[in-house]
Structures are given as structure tokens and as C-alpha cells.
Design an enzyme around this catalytic site. Structure first.
Site, short mmCIF file in Angstrom:
data_model
loop_
_atom_site.label_atom_id
_atom_site.label_comp_id
_atom_site.label_asym_id
_atom_site.label_seq_id
_atom_site.Cartn_x
_atom_site.Cartn_y
_atom_site.Cartn_z
N PHE A 1 86.09 41.61 -8.21
CA PHE A 1 85.28 40.52 -7.68
C PHE A 1 86.15 39.47 -7.00
O PHE A 1 87.24 39.13 -7.48
CB PHE A 1 84.51 39.81 -8.81
CG PHE A 1 83.48 40.66 -9.48
CD1 PHE A 1 82.15 40.59 -9.10
CD2 PHE A 1 83.83 41.53 -10.51
CE1 PHE A 1 81.18 41.36 -9.72
CE2 PHE A 1 82.88 42.30 -11.14
CZ PHE A 1 81.55 42.22 -10.74
N ASP A 2 85.64 38.95 -5.88
CA ASP A 2 86.12 37.68 -5.35
C ASP A 2 85.51 36.60 -6.24
O ASP A 2 84.55 36.86 -6.97
CB ASP A 2 85.65 37.54 -3.90
CG ASP A 2 85.89 36.15 -3.35
OD1 ASP A 2 87.02 35.65 -3.48
OD2 ASP A 2 84.94 35.56 -2.81
N LYS A 3 86.04 35.38 -6.18
CA LYS A 3 85.49 34.31 -7.02
C LYS A 3 84.51 33.42 -6.25
O LYS A 3 83.31 33.46 -6.46
CB LYS A 3 86.60 33.44 -7.62
CG LYS A 3 86.08 32.34 -8.55
CD LYS A 3 87.19 31.47 -9.10
CE LYS A 3 87.74 30.54 -8.04
NZ LYS A 3 86.79 29.47 -7.63
N THR A 4 85.06 32.62 -5.33
CA THR A 4 84.24 31.61 -4.66
C THR A 4 83.20 32.24 -3.75
O THR A 4 83.53 33.02 -2.86
CB THR A 4 85.14 30.65 -3.85
OG1 THR A 4 86.12 30.10 -4.71
CG2 THR A 4 84.31 29.54 -3.23
#
Length: 636
Positions: free
Chosen positions: A309-312
Site C-alpha cells: 500500500f501507498d499511504k497518503t
């Protein structure tokens, strides 16, 4: 002529269906047998033309395809007067082909969008002044000028000036980043305010943005459409049926029996079984806000064991909001409106978060409050005179500079919020802090529950890769139960991690939303984009979560697993039926009439089985007491 016919395959399939429906209507409603026969003949010809052309083209390269078997079966059905059988077989076969062609649509357009977003011009120092030039005229070491609202043209170092950059195109982080002398800047990022003089360090394809484009191109070129199961099956099945039919005809001297073997041997249920499962699965996904781009995606995603996953903008909403407010003193509430009046003059994201919060939670119209003597303290905060008071708004460093004492209780509150990943804003007047505000990019709703359910559904590793700092990433990652957390990553570094996981034998899906995520989305076995993300991420991906919810991600994963199981069931039913009919024909306990009955029944069974997917629902995750307690604690 062949190209023209194949180019009109969709139209021919539609005409084929219209004539079949019309013929059935003429027979059962008006008792017009001759219209029924003529209509089925026309439908067979229209549907058979592209199939015959494909069979011919395959034979030219010495490949015996399933198109050839269908062609022979259609001709055989004509010879024994089964026009309805030939018409239906051609329609089902064409429908399956059209559905398969939808697998990787729109991916190429992502490259064009990326190229269009790349900087095209720059202001270059030519000896006496700055002049606008084409980006190709910029060389390493050149001095460049970047004005407010412009893109950084190449990667480089700031020589003079300061300002706030929006680096979302590169790091994926929506927050503005303050840049000043000696700081590094990246091509494609946008200078929201200020003016910078910079020195070019990397140009063209060597820039970070250029590498994003290159990585997406390489990843998409490396992705080839998997050869369909039916094609593999046809390599052995088609010659086998032909040999059985010929031998049967020679031994029995019964041409009708040989043709019957060809007709019944045509795997109608196999032709429609996989497509109907795909259509039902994709339809279920669309109904639940999930765009799944083809059957290959279904099969691959069902085997994924590692989710990255990416975060932002992916795990979080992508926009900082006020999460908590601590008030000190009896009149502290009044200062929120005063703070909003000051921050309304700033474009800093933390300030905008405070303005939005006050708009939603205060009845006072702060737009009418007079603000004077505003002084921005770069990287620390803002000082202004408002409503006859001097208001100091900023971080702990600004408070120390202004010699405002911080009580032990306040320092404890500030430290606690920092440990929880908040950006802390202090508000002070008359030499004392009157309010403390915690601003944080909030997790998307249902994220915690989804992570737990994904693990129970078969995901072994949950990994976070983000451009945000490691400390903030770890706070969020540990809260969600991630096994691995890596922060401070550039797009190419994220892509390297994806490749390393694949080389280790993992089947990897990457979930992201920004342009910076597009290389990882393209490189992963399955790329998943949030519908609220950029067009490039959406078009590069294999799956799009249109509603940008994590419940949709869980549904997509469980749906693909169920769909693949359904496909396998249909394949088993189809092959089992064909084997039963062929053995029955050879040994004499199946005849044309009964064979046709079982043949059509198998098609009906796989269609009904596939349609069950339309009503598939996600199994909701049940939290145990420990998980519930952790979530409750994090909320509190």
C-alpha cells in the site's frame, strides 16, 4: 476483406444475436418454420465468417485452433440440417472472444497523459537575464528561475529564495513542503508560492518524473496477455476430436455419426462457461463500485499473497484535517475564530485545515474579523494582530522564539499528539498558550477492519511504502497491523521493492492513488487504484476502486477468488459433459436427440452457475475483543 470482417466482429455478433432471437420468435409465436430456418442460416453465416477467417489464419501458421473445430462443427451442423445449433455455437464463441478482448484496455493512454504532464519549458539564465526556453535546451549546471504556480522543470538544488512546493506528483504526499537554499527539488512538482533560483542537476529521462514515465512504459511493455486456457486446451482437444470423428466415419461408414461427434464435441459449455463467469464477476464488481479490467486480472488477483500500500491518499484520505483541539483558559474558544481569520490569509495546508474546522464547528463569522501586521515565520508559523490582540500561531520552535512558556501539562499533550502522528499547531497570546490543535491525515473508514479481513482471506504480507517520513509511517502502519513499513521512498525506490518481492516468488498487488504510484501499479502483478486518484494511476491499474473505500478492496479480493472457483467449476462441467457425450456416442448409449439435450443442458447449467456471482456478497470481518479494544483506544 478479411481485415474488414474481423474489424466488424462486434457488429456481426450483434446481428447474429438479432437473427437468432427473431428466428425463435417467428417459430414459437407465428409458427413460421421457414423463417426460423432462414434466420438461423443467416445468423450462422454472419457469426461463422470471422471464426472461419481466424481458423484459416491460424492454419497458415500451422496452428490447429479451436476456431477450426468450431468451423467444422458449423459446417457439419449445416450438412445435417441443425441450423439452430450452428447459429448458437457461433454466437457463443464470438461473445467469448469479445469479452476476452477487454482485458487490458486504456493502459496505453496512461503514457500519453504522463508525457503531457511533464514540464515543457523553463526560465534559463542566459548570461544577462532569464529567458524562457524549451525544456530540451536545459543542461546540467544551468541556472533556472521558477515562479509561483510554475512546475519545477528539472531535478536540482535551490540556490536562492524559498517557497512551498506541492510534491504530490513525485512523493504522493499532499502536504506542501517548504524549500529554501540548498534543498533538493524534483521535476514536475509545483511551486505553490514564492520564487526560487535553482541549479539543474538531472535533466530529461534522468529526472525523477522522467523515471516515472520510463518505469510505467517498461512495466506495461513487460505485461503480455496470458494465453487463454481454451487455446491451450484446443491444441490437444481439436486434433483429438477431428481424429475421433474421421476414424468413426471410416470405421462405421456413418457420415452422420461422424458429423454428430463434431457437433456434440464442440465444447459449447466451455466456450460460454468462462466468459459468463467473467461477465457475472465483473458485473458484480461494477455494481459494488469496482472496475475489474478482464479475466486475466481475476485469475491473478485471486492468487495474490502480498498486498503493498501507498499511504497518503490510499490508506488515508489524502487531506489533513483537525483531529483534536485542546483548549487552555476560560476564553480559549474565542481564539479559534481569531486563528481562522489569520489562517484564511495563508495557503498553508495546516492553516486551511484549521479554517475548514472552524467553518464547520463555529457559529462566528471570522471573515469579518480584521487582521493586520501579518508576519509569516517560514517553517515555524505566523504572527499577526487580530481584534486588538497579538496572536502567535505555529510550532513549538516559534513559541520558544517568542519566549512563550510551555507548561508541563501542555508539553505532555504536545508530545502525545506527535507520537500519534499529528502535526501540532500551538496558539498563544499575552505570553501564554491558549489552544493546541492536532492536525492529521485521517485513515479511510473501515481500514482496520479490512486489513484484518484480508489476512483471514489469504493475504500473508501487508506492506506500506510511502514518501512520508518513517516515523509517521510506522505510527499508522503499526496501528493497522502491517508486517513491513518503509518511509522516505521515491517512486523508483517503491518500484524496486515491488520487483524484489516478485523475484522472491511473491504474487504482489500494489494499491495507490497518485502519479508517483503509477510505476509500482504497473510493475505489480496486480495494480489497484483508488477512483479518487489521478487519471494516470486509474488507467495504469488493473482494478479501480471507484468509491475509494477499503470495503471495496476486500470485496474485490473475495470476489475474484469466488469467480476463479466458479470458472473452474464451469470448465469441469463442460469438459465432463463433452467426455460423457463422446464416450456415449462411441458406445451407442447416446444419440443425436439425447446428445443435443445434454449438450444444451450443460450450457444452461454453466450459465446458471456463473450468474450466481451476481448476488455474491463480501463476508464481513468479525473483530475479536482485542482488535476492538485497539481500535477503540486509537479513536479515544
Amino acid at each position: 476483406m478479411q481485415k474488414k470482417i474481423l474489424a466488424q466482429k462486434k457488429e456481426l455478433t450483434l446481428l447474429n444475436a438479432i437473427f437468432i432471437i427473431g428466428s425463435i420468435g417467428a417459430k414459437f409465436f407465428f409458427q413460421q418454420e421457414w423463417i426460423y430456418d432462414v434466420g438461423m442460416i443467416v445468423a450462422s453465416v454472419l457469426g461463422g465468417l470471422p471464426i472461419m477467417i481466424q481458423a484459416y489464419q491460424a492454419l497458415k501458421v500451422k496452428v490447429i485452433s479451436i476456431d477450426l473445430l468450431v468451423t467444422i462443427a458449423v459446417i457439419g451442423a449445416f450438412m445435417i440440417g441443425e441450423y439452430n445449433e450452428s447459429a448458437i455455437v457461433t454466437f457463443l464463441f464470438l461473445l467469448g472472444h469479445l469479452l476476452e478482448q477487454k482485458t487490458l484496455e486504456h493502459t496505453r493512454s496512461a503514457i500519453q497523459k504522463l508525457v503531457q504532464m511533464a514540464p515543457a519549458k523553463a526560465w534559463k539564465f542566459t548570461g544577462e537575464a532569464f529567458s524562457e526556453v524549451e525544456i530540451d535546451e536545459v543542461g546540467v549546471g544551468d541556472q533556472l528561475l521558477v515562479k509561483t504556480g510554475a512546475q519545477i522543470p528539472v531535478d536540482g538544488i535551490v540556490l536562492e529564495g524559498s517557497g512551498y512546493l506541492n510534491e504530490a506528483n513525485v512523493t504522493g504526499e499532499s502536504k506542501q513542503v517548504h524549500k529554501q537554499t540548498a534543498d533538493q527539488v524534483f521535476a514536475g512538482t509545483i511551486l505553490e508560492n514564492g520564487t526560487l533560483k535553482m541549479r539543474a542537476e538531472r535533466i530529461g529521462e534522468d529526472t525523477t518524473f522522467g523515471k516515472i514515465i520510463e518505469l510505467v512504459e517498461e512495466a506495461q511493455d513487460s505485461k503480455s496477455t496470458a494465453e487463454r486456457f481454451i487455446d491451450h486446451f484446443a491444441k490437444y482437444y481439436t486434433p483429438l476430436i477431428l481424429i475421433i470423428a474421421i476414424l468413426t466415419g471410416l470405421i462405421s461408414r456413418d457420415v452422420r455419426l461422424a458429423i454428430t461427434i463434431l457437433v456434440l464435441g464442440c465444447p459449447g459449455a466451455l466456450i460460454i462457461g468462462v466468459p459468463v463467469s467473467n461477465v457475472a464477476g465483473i458485473g458484480n464488481g461494477a455494481k459494488n463500485g469496482i472496475l475489474i479490467k478482464g479475466s486475466d486480472v481475476m485469475n491473478t488477483f485471486s492468487r495474490v499473497n502480498t498486498l503493498v500500500f501507498d499511504k497518503t491518499g490510499t490508506l488515508t484520505n489524502g487531506k489533513p484535517t483537525v483531529a483534536t483541539v485542546q483548549l487552555y483558559g476560560k476564553s480559549a474558544t474565542d481564539y479559534l475564530a481569531l486563528t481562522a481569520a489569520v489562517e484564511a490569509e495563508s495557503d498553508h495546508p495546516l492553516g486551511q485545515a484549521i479554517v475548514d474546522y472552524v467553518k464547520e464547528n463555529s457559529q462566528e463569522d471570522f471573515s469579518k474579523i480584521s487582521v493586520t501586521d501579518t508576519a509569516i515565520k517560514a517553517g515555524r508559523g505566523i504572527v499577526a494582530s487580530v481584534a486588538g490582540q497579538r496572536l502567535i500561531i505555529g510550532n513549538k520552535q516559534l513559541m520558544k522564539e517568542q519566549k512563550i512558556p510551555l507548561t508541563t501539562a501542555l508539553q505532555v499533550d504536545e508530545q502525545f499528539l506527535h507520537e500519534q502522528g499529528h502535526s501540532v499547531v500551538l496558539i498563544a497570546t499575552d505570553q501564554e498558550v491558549v489552544a493546541l490543535i492536532g492536525v492529521k491525515d485521517q485513515l479511510r473508514q473501515g481500514t482496520s477492519e479490512t486489513m484484518s479481513a484480508l489476512r483471514k482471506s489469504g493475504i500473508k504480507r501487508l506492506i506500506m511504502l510511502t514518501g512520508d517520513n518513517q516515523r509517521t509511517a510506522e505510527i499508522i502502519g503499526k496501528e493497522l497491523g502491517f508486517t513491513e513499513i518503509q518511509g522516505d521512498l521515491l517512486p523508483e525506490e517503491k518500484a524496486d521493492v515491488i520487483q524484489q518481492l516478485q523475484q522472491a516468488g511473491e504474487v504482489v498487488a500494489f494499491v495507490g492513488d497518485g502519479i508517483n504510484d503509477s510505476p509500482s501499479i504497473a510493475l505489480a502483478d496486480i495494480g489497484i487504484a483508488m477512483g479518487s486518484g489521478t487519471d494516470v494511476a486509474v488507467e495504469t491499474s488493473d482494478i479501480v476502486l471507484i468509491q475509494s473505500t477499503f470495503q471495496s478492496l476486500l470485496h474485490a479480493y473475495q470476489l475474484t477468488k469466488k469467480t476463479v472457483t466458479n470458472m473452474k467449476e464451469n470448465i469441469t462441467i463442460a469438459i465432463g459433459t463433452v467426455l460423457f457425450l463422446l464416450v456415449g456416442l462411441v458406445f451407442g448409449y447416446v444419440y443425436m436427440a439425447s446428445g443435443m439435450f445434454f449438450h444444451e443442458l450443460s450450457i444452461l447449467i454453466v450459465v446458471i452457475n456463473g450468474m450466481r456471482l451476481l448476488s455474491f456478497k463480501t463476508k464481513k470481518a468479525k473483530l475479536d475483543r482485542n482488535q476492538f479494544a485497539k481500535i477503540k483506544e486509537s479513536i479515544e
